[in-house]
Scaffold this motif. Structure first.
Motif, short mmCIF file in Angstrom:
data_model
loop_
_atom_site.label_atom_id
_atom_site.label_comp_id
_atom_site.label_asym_id
_atom_site.label_seq_id
_atom_site.Cartn_x
_atom_site.Cartn_y
_atom_site.Cartn_z
N ASP A 207 0.89 -1.20 0.00
CA ASP A 207 -0.22 0.12 -0.15
C ASP A 207 0.76 1.25 0.15
O ASP A 207 1.55 1.34 0.95
CB ASP A 207 -1.05 -0.04 1.22
CG ASP A 207 -2.17 1.03 0.98
OD1 ASP A 207 -1.81 1.91 0.45
OD2 ASP A 207 -3.04 0.74 1.75
N PRO A 208 0.82 2.05 -1.09
CA PRO A 208 1.86 3.23 -1.09
C PRO A 208 1.40 4.46 -0.09
O PRO A 208 2.28 5.24 0.31
CB PRO A 208 1.22 3.96 -2.42
CG PRO A 208 0.04 3.34 -2.83
CD PRO A 208 -0.12 1.89 -2.18
N GLN A 346 3.15 12.20 -3.08
CA GLN A 346 2.08 12.08 -4.07
C GLN A 346 2.21 12.71 -5.50
O GLN A 346 1.31 12.55 -6.30
CB GLN A 346 0.79 12.09 -3.26
CG GLN A 346 0.70 11.33 -2.23
CD GLN A 346 -0.89 11.73 -1.48
OE1 GLN A 346 -0.75 12.03 -0.61
NE2 GLN A 346 -1.82 11.23 -2.17
N HIS A 366 -2.32 -3.71 -9.09
CA HIS A 366 -1.25 -3.31 -8.31
C HIS A 366 -0.47 -1.96 -8.80
O HIS A 366 -0.56 -0.91 -8.25
CB HIS A 366 -0.27 -4.39 -8.05
CG HIS A 366 -0.73 -5.37 -7.37
ND1 HIS A 366 -0.30 -6.82 -7.43
CD2 HIS A 366 -2.08 -5.55 -6.64
CE1 HIS A 366 -1.11 -7.78 -6.79
NE2 HIS A 366 -1.94 -7.06 -6.24
N CYS A 369 -3.07 1.08 -8.76
CA CYS A 369 -2.83 1.77 -7.37
C CYS A 369 -1.65 2.71 -7.21
O CYS A 369 -1.82 3.73 -6.63
CB CYS A 369 -3.04 0.66 -6.31
SG CYS A 369 -3.09 1.13 -4.55
N TYR A 370 -0.42 2.19 -7.77
CA TYR A 370 0.48 2.96 -7.40
C TYR A 370 0.64 4.25 -8.37
O TYR A 370 0.77 5.32 -7.78
CB TYR A 370 1.86 2.10 -7.82
CG TYR A 370 2.19 1.01 -6.87
CD1 TYR A 370 1.88 0.63 -5.99
CD2 TYR A 370 2.85 -0.28 -7.66
CE1 TYR A 370 1.96 -0.47 -5.19
CE2 TYR A 370 2.88 -1.31 -7.01
CZ TYR A 370 2.46 -1.36 -5.78
OH TYR A 370 2.88 -2.49 -4.83
N TYR A 373 -1.94 6.85 -6.58
CA TYR A 373 -1.41 7.31 -5.54
C TYR A 373 -0.39 8.75 -5.94
O TYR A 373 -0.09 9.72 -5.36
CB TYR A 373 -0.64 6.43 -4.73
CG TYR A 373 -0.25 7.26 -3.28
CD1 TYR A 373 -1.03 7.26 -2.50
CD2 TYR A 373 1.15 7.39 -3.29
CE1 TYR A 373 -0.61 7.87 -1.15
CE2 TYR A 373 1.73 7.95 -2.27
CZ TYR A 373 0.92 8.12 -0.99
OH TYR A 373 1.28 8.69 0.02
N ARG A 460 7.38 -2.79 -6.29
CA ARG A 460 7.07 -1.23 -6.48
C ARG A 460 8.13 -0.39 -6.45
O ARG A 460 8.00 0.73 -7.33
CB ARG A 460 6.22 -1.06 -4.96
CG ARG A 460 5.48 0.50 -5.16
CD ARG A 460 4.85 0.93 -3.63
NE ARG A 460 5.89 1.28 -2.89
CZ ARG A 460 5.47 1.96 -1.84
NH1 ARG A 460 4.30 1.82 -1.35
NH2 ARG A 460 6.51 2.56 -1.14
N SER A 461 9.16 -0.39 -5.55
CA SER A 461 10.31 0.74 -5.79
C SER A 461 10.96 0.38 -7.07
O SER A 461 11.48 1.38 -7.80
CB SER A 461 11.35 0.40 -4.68
OG SER A 461 11.85 -1.18 -4.98
N ILE A 464 8.61 2.20 -9.85
CA ILE A 464 8.80 3.63 -9.83
C ILE A 464 10.32 4.37 -10.19
O ILE A 464 10.33 5.14 -10.88
CB ILE A 464 8.66 4.04 -8.41
CG1 ILE A 464 6.98 3.69 -8.09
CG2 ILE A 464 8.40 5.48 -8.13
CD1 ILE A 464 6.62 3.93 -6.40
#
Length: 754
Positions: A207-208, A346, A366, A369-370, A373, A460-461, A464
């Protein structure tokens, strides 16, 4: 007359009462109730004396009974006191026996840990070094198996140690700022090889909204997630009807000024459990059924440890399962905010225009969602035709807006030909591409405009960072670091001594000496070896080493005594010699060992087996060094390449083998010998249209060619491999001819040079 009668009556009464009153007075005064009165039967005073005698007799008997009762009570009290003393002595003896047994158990566990970890250090340490040498795919997979098996054995050992400490109430939790992103992604990267072997799709979601810098115990939290996810993979399988799936999630349930309530969930679509199995699943040494224990292995302690660790963290764990449908473990833990809390920005992707493509529902959810945010302006597509339509509608971007297309190519959701079609599209020349792939070799194709991101599972990392690099908001420092590290070579002892970079290794086990020395040399460090603490102390007196790596348990002088002696003598010395850092290297993994090491003056602590990356990070902290490329050698090799247009890139081969020309000659000659049989097999496979065999041989050729710096041959092998994947039989023979021709160039060059 009346007076005379009164006098006579008084004398008469006195005559008869006196024999009664005197003995009675004596009996009462002296409490001697055995006396008796003189009884006279002829008048009433005799009757009175008899009644008094019977009363005295009863009093005497009562007194005797009281005395007997008091005697009995005293005797009973004495017996009770004796029994209490005996019971107390027995309890004290039992306590001492239990303490000795517990001490013996702790000693045994420490010894067992030490004895198992010592040879495991040789296995894992050597394996890490072996994996840095050129290996074909089959060999590399075998090293994966050996390494994973070694760590499985260590995890069983850790489970036993942890369960023992929990039972004894001696397990203490840390409370330090942690990053849930780092923890969950590390668990995913460790387990992905196991999931891949079982053909299971492993996915992560963080969850971010969860910030970094929450207080907790990262080691124990990682242990909980690892055990739960490992079990999920173990009891899940892929069948022709469905693909096995395991998802590790972290969701923010509640956030206050002081705490964040985080829900960790591990979900699978495996075999599930019955209600009866769920009732026993958290019991120690139990895996739902004895048959499961025999089929799947393990100690049966993992879930019990997870439950108890969760309780120690003031959390709760629960399980929901349906037979043949799957299982979900939910762990809810409150994590306190620290002063170092950092929230994901954000506005990070505010001025980035994105296109997201994925045919996988979970990945789409997923990634969306990223992006939501991070305030990204994006459109999501599930079909390649939709991407082409979007490409036709693409307009010129404003000057400050960057365009990035994020394509999920894991498990061939989009082919290489389709990717090429998009990259070369006339209306997408302003667009940069991030291609998520589970094939690590594709990362070699990355360019400034197209980034192949090997992220398995999707982290996630990583996603991004790749988007930010593609958008020009972040530099790819990892590539620069890898290029610098590629030229690390160990200096000579004298050179390291002059630079103040010479390490002293105090270790009595010869196998560990060799493994650790090889690891230090591979990381660009030189070291001298002492066989025990006494020798190490004498060597330190002659030269103040900047860093000492010491085992704790050695003959003549232990690592503890060595540290105390070094600290004491350094304190008493009046010179300006450099301060010596001391790091413990031990096979004792019991809790409390690290605190003991730090309390006596050590600077750090690392347990065997030593992983190369952990050793490297520790050395970078206490004895950092700059990677120094061998410029002279690189210039010479570059000049040769320019003069002869050599088919071998010696800069590349140096990245794999170092700068030793003898090794270059050995591996190039070996390469020439091994490639011809592979080409023969490949030619036969192409003639018989055995696509799978042809692709396998081409992939092996590509890996071998790159390891020796045959970059042109590597490119031709990659083209042939892609043609095999696309079943493009018309161009296969042409690609094969180019590959053969380039191999002849390599072969002739090697024979002429050596």
């Amino acid at each position: 007359m009346a007076i005379s009668i009164s006098y006579l009556c008084n004398r008469l009464l006195h005559r008869y009462l006196d024999p009664v009153l005197k003995p009675l007075h004596t009996a009462v005064r002296d409490e001697q109730y055995h006396v008796r009165l003189d009884e006279h039967r002829e008048h009433d005073f005799g009757l009175l004396a008899g009644l008094i005698n019977r009363l005295l007799q009863r009093i005497e008997k009562g007194e005797q009974n009281d005395q007997q009762a008091e005697h009995n009570i005293a005797q009973l009290r004495q017996e009770i006191e004796q029994r209490i003393k005996e019971r107390t002595d027995a309890l004290e003896t039992a306590k001492l026996t239990a303490e000795k047994a517990n001490e013996a158990k702790s000693t045994f566990l420490a010894t067992m840990s030490h004895e198992i970890r010592t040879p495991m250090n040789g296995i894992i340490g050597t394996m890490d070094l072996l994996r840095k040498t050129p290996l074909n795919n089959a060999q590399f997979r075998m090293t994966d198996t050996i390494r994973e098996s070694s760590f499985s054995l260590l995890r069983i050992l850790d489970d036993i140690l942890d369960f023992s400490k929990i039972e004894a109430g001696k397990l203490e939790l840390e409370s330090i700022p942690l990053s849930l992103v780092d923890i969950i992604e590390a668990v995913g990267r460790i387990l992905v090889s196991v999931a891949h072997q079982r053909q299971i799709d492993l996915k992560l979601f963080i969850d971010p909204r969860i910030p970094d810098g929450l207080f907790g115990d990262p080691v124990r939290l990682r242990q909980i997630l690892y055990n739960l996810a490992g079990n999920a993979i173990k009891f899940t399988s892929t069948t022709p009807e469905k693909t096995g799936l395991v998802v590790i999630r972290a969701d923010l349930l509640e956030s206050t000024i002081d705490y964040c309530q985080v829900l960790f969930s591990i979900t699978d679509n495996g075999k599930g459990m019955t209600k009866r199995q769920i009732n026993y699943v958290f019991q120690p040494f139990n895996q739902a059924e004895g048959s499961i224990t025999r089929k799947f292995g393990g100690t049966g302690l993992g879930l019990s440890i997870c439950q108890r660790l969760t309780s120690l963290m003031y959390g709760q764990i629960e399980v929901q399962s349906e037979l043949d449908k799957g299982t979900e473990f939910r762990v809810q833990i409150p994590l306190r905010r620290s002063d170092e809390v950092q929230q994901l920005d954000q506005e990070l992707l505010r001025d980035v225009q994105l296109v997201l493509f994925s045919t996988d529902h979970d990945n789409t959810e997923h990634l969306s969602c990223y992006l939501d945010y991070l305030s990204a302006d994006y459109h999501s597509f599930q079909r390649f035709e939709q991407l082409l339509e979007r490409a036709e509608q693409q307009h010129l971007l404003p000057p400050k807006v960057k365009g990035v297309w994020l394509l999920d190519a894991t498990y061939e959701q989009i082919s290489s030909a389709q990717i090429t079609q998009l990259v070369e599209h006339s209306k997408l020349q302003q667009i940069r591409f991030v291609i998520i792939t589970n094939l690590i070799e594709l990362t070699e194709l990355s360019s400034e405009r197209v980034i192949y991101l090997h992220s398995s599972p999707i982290c996630r990392s990583h996603v991004i960072d790749a988007i930010l690099i593609a958008a020009g908001k972040k530099t790819n420092v990892l590539l620069e670091q890898n290029q610098q590290q590629a030229f690390k070579t160990a200096p000579t002892l004298e050179a390291a001594r002059r630079k103040g970079q010479l390490i002293l290794l105090a270790e009595d086990n010869q196998m560990n000496q060799k493994v650790i020395l090889d690891q230090l040399n591979a990381l660009g460090y030189a070291a001298e070896v002492a066989d025990d603490g006494a020798i190490a102390l004498e060597m330190w007196r002659n030269y103040r080493y900047p860093l000492i790596l010491t085992d704790l348990h050695m003959p003549n002088m232990s690592g503890y005594d060595l540290t105390e002696a070094v600290r004491k003598e350094a304190l008493q010395a009046n010179d300006d010699s450099q301060f010596t850092r001391i790091i413990a290297i031990t096979a004792n993994a019991l809790k409390g060992e690290e605190q003991k090491c730090l309390s006596i003056g050590m600077d750090g602590y690392i347990t065997k087996p030593i992983e190369l990356n952990i050793l490297e990070s520790l050395l970078q902290r206490w004895l950092p060094q700059q990677a120094t490329p061998n410029k002279e050698l690189i210039e010479q090799q570059g000049a040769r390449e320019a003069r002869y247009q050599a088919p071998i890139c010696f800069t590349t081969i140096a990245n794999y083998l170092g700068n030793d020309p003898a090794k270059h000659e050995e591996h190039l000659n070996f390469f020439v010998q091994q490639v011809q049989p592979l080409l023969n097999t490949l030619e036969t496979a192409l003639q018989e249209r055995e696509r799978s065999l042809a692709r396998q041989q081409t992939h092996q050729l590509k890996a071998m060619a790159k390891s020796v710096g045959a970059l042109t041959m590597t490119e031709y092998a990659l083209q042939l491999e892609e043609a095999c994947a696309d079943k493009d039989w018309s161009s296969l023979q042409e690609h094969f001819r180019q590959l053969q021709t380039e191999f002849r160039n390599v072969e002739n060059y090697v024979r002429q040079r050596y």
